[in-house]
Design an enzyme around this catalytic site. Sequence first.
Site, PDB file in Angstrom:
ATOM      1  N   ASP A 159       0.856  -1.192   0.000  1.00  9.20           N
ATOM      2  CA  ASP A 159       0.000   0.000   0.000  1.00  9.20           C
ATOM      3  C   ASP A 159       0.896   1.249   0.000  1.00  9.20           C
ATOM      4  O   ASP A 159       2.069   1.198   0.376  1.00  9.20           O
ATOM      5  CB  ASP A 159      -0.942  -0.014   1.213  1.00  9.20           C
ATOM      6  N   GLU A 183      -9.978   7.285   4.690  1.00  8.58           N
ATOM      7  CA  GLU A 183      -8.894   6.784   5.539  1.00  8.58           C
ATOM      8  C   GLU A 183      -8.881   7.447   6.918  1.00  8.58           C
ATOM      9  O   GLU A 183      -9.927   7.695   7.509  1.00  8.58           O
ATOM     10  CB  GLU A 183      -7.553   6.915   4.812  1.00  8.58           C
TER      11      GLU A 183
HETATM   12  C1  BGC Z   1      -5.087   3.068   0.485  1.00  8.69           C
HETATM   13  C2  BGC Z   1      -5.421   2.030  -0.539  1.00  8.69           C
HETATM   14  C3  BGC Z   1      -5.360   2.622  -1.911  1.00  8.69           C
HETATM   15  C4  BGC Z   1      -4.009   3.238  -2.142  1.00  8.69           C
HETATM   16  C5  BGC Z   1      -3.854   3.894  -3.482  1.00  8.69           C
HETATM   17  C6  BGC Z   1      -3.822   3.784   0.160  1.00  8.69           C
HETATM   18  O1  BGC Z   1      -3.607   4.860   1.026  1.00  8.69           O
HETATM   19  O2  BGC Z   1      -4.975   2.465   1.747  1.00  8.69           O
HETATM   20  O3  BGC Z   1      -6.693   1.493  -0.279  1.00  8.69           O
HETATM   21  O4  BGC Z   1      -5.628   1.635  -2.873  1.00  8.69           O
HETATM   22  O5  BGC Z   1      -3.771   4.221  -1.158  1.00  8.69           O
HETATM   23  O6  BGC Z   1      -4.593   5.046  -3.586  1.00  8.69           O
HETATM   24  C1  BGC Z   2      -3.377   9.683  -2.181  1.00  7.91           C
HETATM   25  C2  BGC Z   2      -4.164   8.456  -1.882  1.00  7.91           C
HETATM   26  C3  BGC Z   2      -3.467   7.692  -0.839  1.00  7.91           C
HETATM   27  C4  BGC Z   2      -3.165   8.543   0.378  1.00  7.91           C
HETATM   28  C5  BGC Z   2      -2.384   7.778   1.380  1.00  7.91           C
HETATM   29  C6  BGC Z   2      -3.129  10.459  -0.919  1.00  7.91           C
HETATM   30  O1  BGC Z   2      -2.364  11.583  -1.193  1.00  7.91           O
HETATM   31  O2  BGC Z   2      -4.062  10.452  -3.090  1.00  7.91           O
HETATM   32  O3  BGC Z   2      -4.322   7.676  -3.020  1.00  7.91           O
HETATM   33  O4  BGC Z   2      -4.274   6.630  -0.488  1.00  7.91           O
HETATM   34  O5  BGC Z   2      -2.464   9.686   0.021  1.00  7.91           O
HETATM   35  O6  BGC Z   2      -2.293   8.398   2.620  1.00  7.91           O
END
Ligand code: BGC
Ligand code: BGC
Length: 818
Positions: free
Chosen positions: A322, A518
Amino acid sequence: MRASRVVLLLLAGTTLSAGPAAGQDSPASTAHPANWPAAKSVGLVDPAIEKKIDELLAKLSLEQKVGQMIQGDTASIKPEDLRKYPLGSILAGGSSPPLGAPDRSPIGPWLATAQAFRAVSLERRPGYVPIPNIFGIDAVHGNGNIVGATLFPHNIGLGAANDPALIEKIGRVTALETAAAGIDWAFGPTLAVPQDDRWGRTYEGYSEKPDISKAYAKALIDGLQGARASGTIQQGNVAASAKHFLGDGGTTGGIDQGDTQIDETTLIATHAQGYVAAIDAGVMTVMASYNSWNGEKMHGNKSMLTDVLKGKMGFDGFVVSDWNGHAQIPGCTGTDCARAFNAGIDMVMAPDTWKGLYESTLAQAKNGTIPMSRIDDAVRRILRVKFKLGLFHAPRPYDGRAELMGAPEHRAVARDAVRKSLVLLKNNGGVLPIRASAKLLVTGPAANDMGPQTGGWTLSWQGDGNKRTDFPNAQTIWEGIDETMRAQGGTATLSADGSFAEKPDVAIVVFGEAPYAEMRGDIRSLEFEPGDKQALTTLKKLKAAGIPTVSVFLSGRPLWVNPELNASDAFVAAWLPGSEGGGIADVLIGDQAGKPRHDFRGRLSFSWPKTAGQFVLNPGQPNYDPLFAYGYGLDYRSPGRPLGALSEVSGVDASLSNRSVFFARGATPAPFGASLGAGITRSPVDSATQQEGAIRLAWSGAAPAAFAITGPELDWSRESNADLSLRIVYRVDAAPKGPVELAVPDGAAGKGLAATAMFSRKPGEWQTATISLKCFATVNPGLKKVASPLRITAAAPFTVSIADARIVSDPNASGCPE
Ligand code: BGC
Ligand code: BGC
């Protein structure tokens, strides 16, 4: 907890276990593969393809092999970079734009971006073997990153629908709208089984019980990849990614990226069931999870990633990590992490760290820190997926099929999903369905706003900052109601604040959570709108006028809404329905005689709390005592008994819930208070919207004095890194005769920002200032111990009225005050 099981398990596994011995407090984080289920299906291995992989592997340089194992993000890499750094994959993160265009872009720029990376990956260059890039995106509720896509309800709503056939259709539509944009890979399904509803990703899970996840894993993967991974990109299929392996939904305290402190039996029974089904369905990729298991980060857990997932469970696709998750493994940095590969990660998602990671990984491959066998295995798995998906075959008949984005037949599937996801929690006196000939009032902050309707992972990472015009193929809930009423000869009126000229027969109030994703969605209690019950005020006003009220509640989780339930005659949990607001009207509004046109079919896949303190509330647990149990849901055929008045005691200390509303409706909500320095007088005044909804603060100017909001010490270290802002609604009544300072004092350090201009502007007018917390962090680095979330200091005469002060997520924040 299940202490006896832990002990039994440890005893049974003493010969294998490297974890603590029985009797010790923390359970092991080393898995015992023998305990885990094995895949039943044949998997992805096909001898003809394996032969091609053998041939290809023999030709690849070490540079190219290492490159295959690293993924960069569109925000930080250009196609030409691939000539020097032959990465195997590109992703576009939630807020990452296509090349040379804004993040909120339609299919055109996205297609051009995917094709540009693909083209460089397929170039014939000396010393380079052309291998197609695999491009991934978070198509988690439809291809939601792209303007014009069909947006399905988020998973929590789909769980309530409990309809695997519908999920397979959704997978197919998502695949088509992803492939049309030139994209090969969707980062879904999310198979999390959320246990603590304070978790900000609860809505990404289908259910708090594993059953639905299990059934849906297969259905969605079949839809995305073609049944048993038989589809190719030429047929409009894409690779799926089962995520996040493993235990993301089980973190203690519902903390995102936290620690899942459970024994192995529970990890298998609750969190792993979806993966059993996913592997059987031939899922091509699995994404590792940010969370730890009993203190050990999953990203570095070899027993889980290698011995269990690839060994016993028989997964033969590739494991992707991830977003910079590898950097969290002890001993790793974003640009250096042999341990991730050695633990079993095949491809590292290194959005902005790819270059350094490529260089260090190449060195570690050369000096044997990462064994060649491990590298060959990782590359084999990645190539297997690329072959299976047909990426080596040039024709891409779905590339650029713009007519598929938000196609009417796709939107019809989404509208059906909305209808099936609605859960009717209350319908006293049979208020629903509403007669199409009725005089209907529609109000509430979310009635005509795509934001709360679509939630996080929509056009931007957080789903905030989106405008109506960003959704060309969509309908708000209001627009759906309006269209339905017109078509049937009735009338509906939209009212921003719930006021009306002519008394309506019934009112629909649409309200709920603002979008989040998140960790930004993590909350401290399950109370809805702690500190400031705006929706409740509207509902009560309507009730007081004798108007029957119907609440449509948009949320990413069940929340404690007893006061709102009491103030509603009918209450519908509508989750985060997506682009098709019309699906709500289909069920809520009947025909002219008031006969239903569609019945409610949704049933709770998450238990609904009776108090705001029932954070972990799941069937089967001791003392399970929800307000509405798992599986609950009324419908028109069996209306049930009327719901009586519910307790309005939240059961949690307000200081636990409210950490973001400091001033509202003329008062400081608990746990906040206010302190007035000498020479400041305070008096109630009307705000723009409410009688005595504000306070006027007048500085005599005899000596420096401060007005400060007081309350618990706040840790804003995370907030200040996350684009959050302090929003103040104020009116300058008498411009200051000297400097004014605005501060968020951190501990003893009381430094503030000059705000004289801000407090001199537009005297006599209500105005809003949105100040990024980052501004305050420039004078008080860290913001770890915030003693007061708002302090205004002046030394000269000055009068200002304050109507509201709170923390908001606002990507368009006005910056720092002057
Ligand atoms: C998330 C994932 C996601 C990835 C890409 C991460 O922060 O936990 O679910 O697929 O970012 O955007
Ligand atoms: C991105 C997401 C990712 C996240 C992780 C963001 O800046 O756009 O895709 O999941 O950071 O913390």
